[in-house]
Design an enzyme around this catalytic site. Structure first.
Site, PDB file in Angstrom:
ATOM      1  N   HIS A 151       0.834  -1.215   0.000  1.00 34.18           N
ATOM      2  CA  HIS A 151       0.000   0.000   0.000  1.00 34.18           C
ATOM      3  C   HIS A 151       0.867   1.264   0.000  1.00 34.18           C
ATOM      4  O   HIS A 151       0.442   2.300   0.510  1.00 34.18           O
ATOM      5  CB  HIS A 151      -0.962   0.020   1.190  1.00 34.18           C
ATOM      6  CG  HIS A 151      -1.686  -1.274   1.399  1.00 34.18           C
ATOM      7  ND1 HIS A 151      -2.892  -1.564   0.800  1.00 34.18           N
ATOM      8  CD2 HIS A 151      -1.340  -2.385   2.106  1.00 34.18           C
ATOM      9  CE1 HIS A 151      -3.282  -2.779   1.144  1.00 34.18           C
ATOM     10  NE2 HIS A 151      -2.344  -3.312   1.936  1.00 34.18           N
ATOM     11  N   SER A 210      17.300  19.745 -16.777  1.00 34.75           N
ATOM     12  CA  SER A 210      16.145  20.573 -17.102  1.00 34.75           C
ATOM     13  C   SER A 210      16.626  21.814 -17.844  1.00 34.75           C
ATOM     14  O   SER A 210      17.701  22.344 -17.540  1.00 34.75           O
ATOM     15  CB  SER A 210      15.442  20.977 -15.800  1.00 34.75           C
ATOM     16  OG  SER A 210      14.667  22.139 -16.012  1.00 34.75           O
ATOM     17  N   LYS A 246      18.046  20.189 -11.476  1.00 31.21           N
ATOM     18  CA  LYS A 246      17.336  18.944 -11.808  1.00 31.21           C
ATOM     19  C   LYS A 246      18.222  17.886 -12.464  1.00 31.21           C
ATOM     20  O   LYS A 246      19.102  18.192 -13.253  1.00 31.21           O
ATOM     21  CB  LYS A 246      16.159  19.239 -12.759  1.00 31.21           C
ATOM     22  CG  LYS A 246      15.038  20.038 -12.157  1.00 31.21           C
ATOM     23  CD  LYS A 246      14.331  19.359 -11.004  1.00 31.21           C
ATOM     24  CE  LYS A 246      13.475  18.186 -11.431  1.00 31.21           C
ATOM     25  NZ  LYS A 246      12.340  18.593 -12.266  1.00 31.21           N
ATOM     26  N   GLU A 265      10.960   7.114 -17.027  1.00 30.13           N
ATOM     27  CA  GLU A 265       9.640   7.710 -17.326  1.00 30.13           C
ATOM     28  C   GLU A 265       9.162   7.294 -18.715  1.00 30.13           C
ATOM     29  O   GLU A 265       7.984   6.990 -18.919  1.00 30.13           O
ATOM     30  CB  GLU A 265       9.717   9.229 -17.223  1.00 30.13           C
ATOM     31  CG  GLU A 265       9.958   9.710 -15.795  1.00 30.13           C
ATOM     32  CD  GLU A 265      10.327  11.188 -15.775  1.00 30.13           C
ATOM     33  OE1 GLU A 265       9.445  12.009 -16.042  1.00 30.13           O
ATOM     34  OE2 GLU A 265      11.500  11.512 -15.499  1.00 30.13           O
ATOM     35  N   LYS A 298       1.742  -5.785 -39.196  1.00 34.41           N
ATOM     36  CA  LYS A 298       3.182  -5.505 -39.052  1.00 34.41           C
ATOM     37  C   LYS A 298       3.483  -4.353 -38.117  1.00 34.41           C
ATOM     38  O   LYS A 298       4.424  -4.422 -37.313  1.00 34.41           O
ATOM     39  CB  LYS A 298       3.785  -5.258 -40.433  1.00 34.41           C
ATOM     40  CG  LYS A 298       3.789  -6.519 -41.263  1.00 34.41           C
ATOM     41  CD  LYS A 298       3.939  -6.244 -42.723  1.00 34.41           C
ATOM     42  CE  LYS A 298       3.437  -7.427 -43.521  1.00 34.41           C
ATOM     43  NZ  LYS A 298       1.974  -7.672 -43.381  1.00 34.41           N
TER      44      LYS A 298
HETATM   45  N1  ARG Z   1       1.430  -7.043 -48.365  1.00 30.12           N
HETATM   46  C1  ARG Z   1       0.559  -8.124 -48.067  1.00 30.12           C
HETATM   47  C2  ARG Z   1       0.458  -8.310 -46.531  1.00 30.12           C
HETATM   48  O1  ARG Z   1       1.246  -7.815 -45.851  1.00 30.12           O
HETATM   49  C3  ARG Z   1       1.076  -9.359 -48.650  1.00 30.12           C
HETATM   50  C4  ARG Z   1       0.027 -10.373 -48.989  1.00 30.12           C
HETATM   51  C5  ARG Z   1      -0.824  -9.856 -50.082  1.00 30.12           C
HETATM   52  N2  ARG Z   1      -1.699 -10.858 -50.557  1.00 30.12           N
HETATM   53  C6  ARG Z   1      -2.666 -10.584 -51.408  1.00 30.12           C
HETATM   54  N3  ARG Z   1      -3.397 -11.551 -51.794  1.00 30.12           N
HETATM   55  N4  ARG Z   1      -2.892  -9.358 -51.826  1.00 30.12           N
HETATM   56  O2  ARG Z   1      -0.420  -8.959 -46.038  1.00 30.12           O
END
Ligand code: ARG
Length: 463
Positions: free
Chosen positions: A155, A276, A282, A289, A324
């Site tokens: 706590h 700072s 500082k 952070e 991605k």
């Molecule tokens: N750039 C696409 C991805 O990252 C690759 C696969 C694309 N496939 C397709 N049928 N258009 O998913």
């Protein structure tokens, strides 16, 4: 130039479509994309689906591209729709029309799923190494801390006396689990989807297990639709990153508190703190952070990768291209945070003040328990002593043996020695508890793990 030009399409893609659908973020997959293609053409040659001379020519061209990828000289064109298109275009420049055989019995759907898994295997290993680096820094500081005793907190109130090393090692164990989570994930990430084709496999006699083996992966897929449609392993990777970032965030919060003048536990090296622009006095723990702040952004990545999959019909959908950004961001954020916090911890000098006298209250109660007093009653007796001393503006430090016995006859005068925080740690005997013996055992176990006993470092030799 699109991969579909010249067939059923008479018009080329509009600029608007191109800007909206082509995303250079996947250029980061260049190296693994080429490795996957090398394995693929070798398998095509071995299976007699292309002749062996062609397979060798394609593999030579791809190896040239691999060199360009590693050296950073590979030139992407704005007209490359994605990394897969860029490699096929470049292969054509290097080996001519024969490059058209590369995509035999393959689709970008299984290709991108493979690339992502190869990337994740590497990222997983890199993050395990980063975790081990920070564990090493924590263990070294625990060794340096020797017999420094601090309060544990519950706590955010001082609780029990503990070795500072025990507190630092608590974080080391959290990071060990983070590493083992990545290790576990590799057993699922390491399944190759190559050979699943667009979604249903191929009429050509390919051998997915051969490409999986050539790439050092655990096995190949069992169901082609699952192989191209699924991104749960990417989500698992991001979850592993998220939980590790949460641990780093908690460590950061402690470091930030400890560096305050109110706590005064630690001073960080100048090279790992910031000044700072306004206040000359500082010295700010910005690394901690930012690690704490960036944990929030990785939780955002986890939300993205989970939500991305929700409601998608089988199998591949272009939505999956969006997998991605959260993967790369979570990976970069964790890797960067581990590196920076390892430096910050390495620069730390610990000099905590002594804990409050009250941190030994439980020890005093346990003295009575050893004499057969029920714990609840012992708790009450010591609570009364605390209350009475506090009312007089005094603490345990103002008490002598006689005064202790005067509070309760079941105490002995010597028991007064137990109100010392060092004595508290010395008497701690429960396994895994905050004692010096426990700390020594933990350091030995962690050192052994760092020396290579961790399966996460050895489990997988995938490319
Ligand atoms: N750039 C696409 C991805 O990252 C690759 C696969 C694309 N496939 C397709 N049928 N258009 O998913």
């Amino acid at each position: 130039m699109s991969l579909w030009a010249g067939g059923r399409f008479t018009d080329g893609p509009d600029d608007v479509l191109w800007r909206f659908t082509a995303d250079p973020i996947d250029r980061r997959l260049l190296h693994v994309d080429v490795l996957g293609s090398i394995a693929h053409v070798s398998m095509l040659g071995e299976q007699g689906l292309i002749d062996t001379d062609d397979a060798a020519t394609l593999a030579d061209g791809l190896r040239q591209i691999e060199v360009e990828a590693v050296e950073g000289t590979f030139a992407f064109h704005d007209s490359d729709e994605d990394v897969h298109t860029a490699v096929e275009r470049r292969l054509g420049e290097l080996v001519g029309d024969i490059a058209g055989k590369l995509h035999t019995a393959r689709s970008r759907n299984d290709q991108v799923a493979l690339d992502l898994r190869l990337y994740l295997i590497r990222a997983t290993k890199r993050n395990i190494d980063g975790l081990l680096g920070l564990i090493d820094a924590l263990v070294s500081k625990a060794e340096e801390a020797g017999d420094i005793v601090v309060p544990s907190y519950t706590h955010l109130q001082q609780a029990q006396a503990v070795p500072l090393a025990h507190h630092l090692l608590a974080y080391a164990w959290m990071l060990v689990r983070d590493g083992s989570r990545f290790t576990d994930a590799v057993s699922r990430i390491g399944i190759s989807p190559l050979g699943a084709g667009a979604s249903g496999g191929s009429s050509l006699g390919i051998d997915p297990s051969a490409t999986a083996a050539a790439l050092g992966m655990n096995a190949s897929f069992s169901n082609s639709m699952d192989a191209v449609a699924s991104r749960d392993v990417a989500a698992e990777f991001v979850w592993c990153c998220s939980q590790a970032m949460i641990h780093l965030s908690r460590l950061s919060e402690d470091l930030i508190l400890w560096a305050s003048s109110e706590f005064g536990w630690v001073t960080f090296g100048d090279a790992f703190t910031t000044g700072s622009s306004a206040m000359p006095q500082k010295k700010n723990p910005d690394i901690a952070e930012l690690a704490r702040g960036r944990a929030a952004t990785v939780i955002g990545d986890l939300t993205t990768i989970l939500t991305l999959q929700k409601g998608l019909p089988m199998t591949y959908n272009r939505d999956l291209q969006e997998d991605k950004r959260p993967v790369f961001h979570a990976d970069d954020t964790l890797s960067g945070s581990l590196e920076a916090l390892t430096g910050l911890i390495g620069s730390a000098e610990f000099h905590p003040p002594a804990p409050d006298a009250w941190v030994t209250a439980l020890d005093l109660a346990e003295v009575l328990v050893e004499r057969g007093v029920p714990f609840r009653e012992a708790h009450h007796v010591v609570g009364k002593i605390v209350s009475s001393l506090s009312a007089d503006g005094a603490t345990f430090a103002d008490l002598d043996g006689a005064a202790l016995v005067a509070f309760d006859q079941r105490f002995h005068p010597d028991d007064i020695s137990r109100v010392d925080p060092i004595a508290s740690v010395t008497h701690r005997v429960s396994p895994g508890g905050a004692s010096m013996e426990s700390v020594e055992g933990q350091i030995a176990a962690l050192r052994q793990l760092l020396a290579g006993a961790d399966p996460g470092r050895q489990s997988d030799n995938a490319v």
